[in-house]
Design a protein around this motif. Sequence first.
Motif, PDB file in Angstrom:
ATOM      1  N   TYR A 181      60.283  -2.649 -50.848  1.00 38.71           N
ATOM      2  CA  TYR A 181      60.876  -3.165 -49.625  1.00 38.71           C
ATOM      3  C   TYR A 181      60.669  -4.658 -49.465  1.00 38.71           C
ATOM      4  O   TYR A 181      59.700  -5.235 -49.968  1.00 38.71           O
ATOM      5  N   THR A 182      61.583  -5.253 -48.720  1.00 41.27           N
ATOM      6  CA  THR A 182      61.410  -6.593 -48.185  1.00 41.27           C
ATOM      7  C   THR A 182      61.939  -6.555 -46.764  1.00 41.27           C
ATOM      8  O   THR A 182      62.334  -5.500 -46.274  1.00 41.27           O
ATOM      9  N   GLY A 183      61.951  -7.688 -46.077  1.00 44.21           N
ATOM     10  CA  GLY A 183      62.415  -7.635 -44.704  1.00 44.21           C
ATOM     11  C   GLY A 183      62.408  -8.977 -44.017  1.00 44.21           C
ATOM     12  O   GLY A 183      62.090 -10.019 -44.597  1.00 44.21           O
ATOM     13  N   ALA A 184      62.780  -8.943 -42.735  1.00 48.68           N
ATOM     14  CA  ALA A 184      62.766 -10.116 -41.861  1.00 48.68           C
ATOM     15  C   ALA A 184      62.489  -9.626 -40.462  1.00 48.68           C
ATOM     16  O   ALA A 184      62.895  -8.522 -40.081  1.00 48.68           O
TER      17      ALA A 184
ATOM     18  N   ARG B 280      61.810 -10.982 -36.123  1.00 47.38           N
ATOM     19  CA  ARG B 280      61.768 -12.016 -35.105  1.00 47.38           C
ATOM     20  C   ARG B 280      62.100 -11.375 -33.767  1.00 47.38           C
ATOM     21  O   ARG B 280      62.921 -10.451 -33.698  1.00 47.38           O
ATOM     22  N   GLY B 281      61.472 -11.844 -32.726  1.00 48.77           N
ATOM     23  CA  GLY B 281      61.837 -11.412 -31.393  1.00 48.77           C
ATOM     24  C   GLY B 281      61.766  -9.911 -31.174  1.00 48.77           C
ATOM     25  O   GLY B 281      62.541  -9.362 -30.391  1.00 48.77           O
ATOM     26  N   GLY B 282      60.845  -9.251 -31.850  1.00 55.06           N
ATOM     27  CA  GLY B 282      60.707  -7.820 -31.674  1.00 55.06           C
ATOM     28  C   GLY B 282      61.676  -6.971 -32.463  1.00 55.06           C
ATOM     29  O   GLY B 282      61.729  -5.755 -32.287  1.00 55.06           O
ATOM     30  N   THR B 283      62.436  -7.602 -33.341  1.00 54.52           N
ATOM     31  CA  THR B 283      63.368  -6.869 -34.217  1.00 54.52           C
ATOM     32  C   THR B 283      62.921  -7.011 -35.661  1.00 54.52           C
ATOM     33  O   THR B 283      62.583  -8.108 -36.111  1.00 54.52           O
ATOM     34  N   LEU B 284      62.932  -5.906 -36.374  1.00 53.83           N
ATOM     35  CA  LEU B 284      62.540  -5.874 -37.779  1.00 53.83           C
ATOM     36  C   LEU B 284      63.703  -5.356 -38.609  1.00 53.83           C
ATOM     37  O   LEU B 284      64.294  -4.312 -38.291  1.00 53.83           O
ATOM     38  N   VAL B 285      64.037  -6.073 -39.662  1.00 53.28           N
ATOM     39  CA  VAL B 285      65.002  -5.606 -40.648  1.00 53.28           C
ATOM     40  C   VAL B 285      64.223  -5.205 -41.889  1.00 53.28           C
ATOM     41  O   VAL B 285      63.446  -6.011 -42.426  1.00 53.28           O
ATOM     42  N   LEU B 286      64.405  -3.970 -42.322  1.00 52.61           N
ATOM     43  CA  LEU B 286      63.772  -3.481 -43.541  1.00 52.61           C
ATOM     44  C   LEU B 286      64.856  -3.216 -44.582  1.00 52.61           C
ATOM     45  O   LEU B 286      65.802  -2.458 -44.320  1.00 52.61           O
ATOM     46  N   ALA B 287      64.732  -3.847 -45.734  1.00 51.33           N
ATOM     47  CA  ALA B 287      65.660  -3.632 -46.841  1.00 51.33           C
ATOM     48  C   ALA B 287      64.868  -3.072 -48.003  1.00 51.33           C
ATOM     49  O   ALA B 287      63.914  -3.704 -48.470  1.00 51.33           O
ATOM     50  N   GLY B 288      65.260  -1.894 -48.455  1.00 46.10           N
ATOM     51  CA  GLY B 288      64.471  -1.247 -49.485  1.00 46.10           C
ATOM     52  C   GLY B 288      65.299  -0.691 -50.618  1.00 46.10           C
ATOM     53  O   GLY B 288      66.459  -0.293 -50.430  1.00 46.10           O
ATOM     54  N   LEU B 289      64.694  -0.696 -51.782  1.00 40.58           N
ATOM     55  CA  LEU B 289      65.185   0.096 -52.908  1.00 40.58           C
ATOM     56  C   LEU B 289      64.348   1.372 -52.914  1.00 40.58           C
ATOM     57  O   LEU B 289      63.143   1.328 -53.175  1.00 40.58           O
ATOM     58  N   THR B 290      64.977   2.483 -52.602  1.00 39.36           N
ATOM     59  CA  THR B 290      64.285   3.753 -52.491  1.00 39.36           C
ATOM     60  C   THR B 290      64.762   4.684 -53.599  1.00 39.36           C
ATOM     61  O   THR B 290      65.685   4.333 -54.354  1.00 39.36           O
ATOM     62  N   PRO B 291      64.185   5.874 -53.714  1.00 39.55           N
ATOM     63  CA  PRO B 291      64.714   6.828 -54.694  1.00 39.55           C
ATOM     64  C   PRO B 291      66.176   7.189 -54.451  1.00 39.55           C
ATOM     65  O   PRO B 291      66.841   7.701 -55.349  1.00 39.55           O
ATOM     66  N   ARG B 292      66.692   6.894 -53.256  1.00 43.29           N
ATOM     67  CA  ARG B 292      68.097   7.164 -52.939  1.00 43.29           C
ATOM     68  C   ARG B 292      68.984   5.945 -53.168  1.00 43.29           C
ATOM     69  O   ARG B 292      70.197   6.017 -52.961  1.00 43.29           O
ATOM     70  N   GLY B 293      68.397   4.813 -53.533  1.00 41.46           N
ATOM     71  CA  GLY B 293      69.154   3.590 -53.734  1.00 41.46           C
ATOM     72  C   GLY B 293      68.855   2.559 -52.664  1.00 41.46           C
ATOM     73  O   GLY B 293      67.809   2.591 -52.015  1.00 41.46           O
ATOM     74  N   HIS B 294      69.786   1.623 -52.436  1.00 41.38           N
ATOM     75  CA  HIS B 294      69.617   0.577 -51.430  1.00 41.38           C
ATOM     76  C   HIS B 294      69.716   1.171 -50.035  1.00 41.38           C
ATOM     77  O   HIS B 294      70.656   1.910 -49.714  1.00 41.38           O
ATOM     78  N   GLU B 295      68.766   0.815 -49.171  1.00 46.08           N
ATOM     79  CA  GLU B 295      68.796   1.232 -47.776  1.00 46.08           C
ATOM     80  C   GLU B 295      68.336   0.064 -46.909  1.00 46.08           C
ATOM     81  O   GLU B 295      67.325  -0.578 -47.209  1.00 46.08           O
ATOM     82  N   VAL B 296      69.085  -0.207 -45.835  1.00 42.35           N
ATOM     83  CA  VAL B 296      68.752  -1.298 -44.925  1.00 42.35           C
ATOM     84  C   VAL B 296      68.805  -0.761 -43.502  1.00 42.35           C
ATOM     85  O   VAL B 296      69.775  -0.099 -43.113  1.00 42.35           O
ATOM     86  N   GLY B 297      67.774  -1.037 -42.713  1.00 46.88           N
ATOM     87  CA  GLY B 297      67.749  -0.581 -41.341  1.00 46.88           C
ATOM     88  C   GLY B 297      67.223  -1.644 -40.402  1.00 46.88           C
ATOM     89  O   GLY B 297      66.470  -2.543 -40.795  1.00 46.88           O
TER      90      GLY B 297
ATOM     91  N   HIS C 287      55.573  -2.565 -50.136  1.00 43.31           N
ATOM     92  CA  HIS C 287      55.882  -2.293 -48.735  1.00 43.31           C
ATOM     93  C   HIS C 287      55.762  -3.546 -47.878  1.00 43.31           C
ATOM     94  O   HIS C 287      55.133  -4.537 -48.260  1.00 43.31           O
ATOM     95  N   VAL C 288      56.387  -3.482 -46.700  1.00 44.66           N
ATOM     96  CA  VAL C 288      56.310  -4.548 -45.717  1.00 44.66           C
ATOM     97  C   VAL C 288      55.138  -4.258 -44.791  1.00 44.66           C
ATOM     98  O   VAL C 288      55.010  -3.143 -44.253  1.00 44.66           O
ATOM     99  N   TRP C 289      54.288  -5.270 -44.597  1.00 44.02           N
ATOM    100  CA  TRP C 289      53.093  -5.159 -43.776  1.00 44.02           C
ATOM    101  C   TRP C 289      53.105  -6.237 -42.700  1.00 44.02           C
ATOM    102  O   TRP C 289      53.800  -7.250 -42.826  1.00 44.02           O
ATOM    103  N   CYS C 290      52.285  -6.017 -41.689  1.00 46.06           N
ATOM    104  CA  CYS C 290      52.173  -6.983 -40.601  1.00 46.06           C
ATOM    105  C   CYS C 290      50.705  -7.224 -40.276  1.00 46.06           C
ATOM    106  O   CYS C 290      49.928  -6.273 -40.091  1.00 46.06           O
ATOM    107  N   HIS C 291      50.331  -8.493 -40.219  1.00 48.09           N
ATOM    108  CA  HIS C 291      49.011  -8.888 -39.715  1.00 48.09           C
ATOM    109  C   HIS C 291      49.197  -9.629 -38.401  1.00 48.09           C
ATOM    110  O   HIS C 291      50.010 -10.552 -38.296  1.00 48.09           O
ATOM    111  N   GLU C 292      48.437  -9.216 -37.389  1.00 46.73           N
ATOM    112  CA  GLU C 292      48.448  -9.895 -36.100  1.00 46.73           C
ATOM    113  C   GLU C 292      47.058  -9.818 -35.508  1.00 46.73           C
ATOM    114  O   GLU C 292      46.473  -8.730 -35.436  1.00 46.73           O
TER     115      GLU C 292
END
Length: 710
Positions: free
Chosen positions: A403-406, A408-425, A383-388
């Motif tokens: 999951y992986t992600g990126a 910046r500037g209050g926007t998060l991209v989450l890219a995951g391999l889930t039981p349903r396949g590739h999902e990006v949000g 999973h994607v985590w955040c430390h602040e």
Amino acid sequence: MHSSTLPSEQSTNSVDFPRQFARTRRFSLGVPRHFTVSPDGRRVLFVRTGSGADPIGRLWQYEDGSERLLADPALLVGAGSGTVPEEERLRRERARERSVGVVSYATDEAARLVAFALSGALWAVRTDGGTPFSVPAAGPVVDPRPSPDGRYIAYVSRRCFHVVDLTGADRQLARAEDPEISYGLAEYAAAESMRRSRGYWWAPDSRHVLVARVDTSPVERRYLSDPADPAKPPQAIRYPAAGTANAEVTLELLSLEGERVEVEWDRKAYEYVVAAGWDAHGPLVTVQSRDQCTMRTLAVDPETGATEVLHERTDPAWVEILTGTPARTASGALVLPEDEGDTRYLTVGGQRVTPEGLQLCAVLGVEGERVLFTASDDPLETHVWCHEPGHDLRRLSRDPGRYTGAARGGTLVLAGLTPRGHEVGVLRGDGAAGDPPYQALTSLAEEPSITPRPVHLTLGERKLRGVLYLPSWHEEGTGKLPVLLDPYGGPSIQVVGRARDWFTCVSQWFAEQGFAVLAADGRGTPNRGPAWDKTIHGDQLGPALEDQVDALRAAAAQCGDLDLTRVAIRGWSFGGFLAAAAVLYHPEIFHAAVAGAPPTDMRMYDTHWKERYLGHPEEQPENYERTSLIGHGHLLSRPLLLVHGLADDNVAAAHTLRFSAELLAAGKPHSVLPLPGATHLPADDAVNAQLLHFQRDFLMSALEGGAGKE
């Protein structure tokens, strides 16, 4: 195969699956990837091919809730799959790149200017409107990257390092003095084994660049020829086999005015350059000793090239390389991993910020004092985590998957391999996936014609994570199923998880042919902690093979329909090595094997990867003897199919050919399937489709036809 039911629609769809698997390049086409978020969070850049069967990558931008095409190779250079420079072809091979066209890109600091290469030409596009434009370059372009201020684009051409402005005014800052020297490119060991694909890094001032100089002249030369085309001259490559010389890597600080300063460190003691970068605090370099037991993080004086040790990590086995580290926060706090006991922690400024049992996987980025990273508290998920500082540690991805992600500037991209396949949000704000406003990026990937039906198992005394795939048409208790083990089993790759990936679909396809397919992650595979990783130190074979045997027996104890009198095993690369070893050393358990691209002689594999686990072959030859299959071919007593690409520059075809010669000399029948022109990742769609059929037919025949029919 005896069954009280007829084959289902799932089984019928399996007829089309091999062709679909091949044309979709393992279902990778059409999936959004390579994300960049602008500093203000308004724009997200990414690459996506035109469809699930279209291999041409295109550059896209997401902004204000909609997607916009920025660059289409078909409109710029035609098909977008023209000839690329040899250095770029090798870079793609190291990255296991499956597409063509726009396969990578880089931006300036504001994410306003994007640079990319097409068929060796330099292109750029602005994200605030306009069309892509070509930028004159001195020659075929590799790895173009804009300066932070967007005024220049650096690139490599014919192993020389160049900087060009947008009018085409070009400066050659470093000229390759010899055919064995390059500037700005990652050497083989870095790209293949250290996860470092880059060879230069811009300074924040856009006036200086940190550049790697690579001299491959000490490295052994190998020749790859194409036996299917005897008129074609062989290709010479420099390959650092275990125990032999590495490329000599130095670093230079170059200015746009032509000044050059060499970075100084003890290169004899620390010959590997693992990572580098340049932030607001100056250049940062990570170097590692040949035995990989010591890793140092160095601060570089940009004026003199002198270095200062900021941090040192040691380990009696090896110091693990972690993607994204080291990094620094805005205040200058070092972001590093720390191993203790059975946990890999994230540390910031020398303080652990993650709890025991949460395994750090990678650092994705640092913004201010905030650190975005991936970690696993369950081997089946990442999973994607955040430390602040001042905030509780937060998990940003919710649903099961990897999951992986990126961000910046209050926007998060989450890219995951889930039981349903590739999902990006894309998510705005500080929430987690699923919180509004959340918008999915469009995936054009094909839906697999096979739906995996995993049964997750915890196996044996070591609580191995395993997954069992049964035919959709099989009813429990109606008959025994032959068993097919489908592992990888080596470092860096897991095949068991709560996610649908290409290998889960392939395992289910083999199940639809009539097998009970078992995949298990044994010792040395990721996300079980440092102690688990290091159990294979000195012996990459014994623990891995023992775990597959234990997993098989434990699965059979839980599922009475597994027929242990008919057991096969298949795999590729390390998995192929494991499959061949299984029938060599345990013919009483394994009755047939398919071994694809198996490294049969560990002395022939590369320095950094193999010495990490087995040590130097001159100092610890017994580790190589114990782990290699060469020298043990006389033990073979079961059907074995060896498959190998003849253009493989990672695991050379010599591994299979020498082992086959040894088997022949020992009078041991076996089969060899050579793949002319194929690399470590065969690219021919027809070959990839037929490979699945060929393996199935071989295994069915080897198990005396007991695996049923389509």
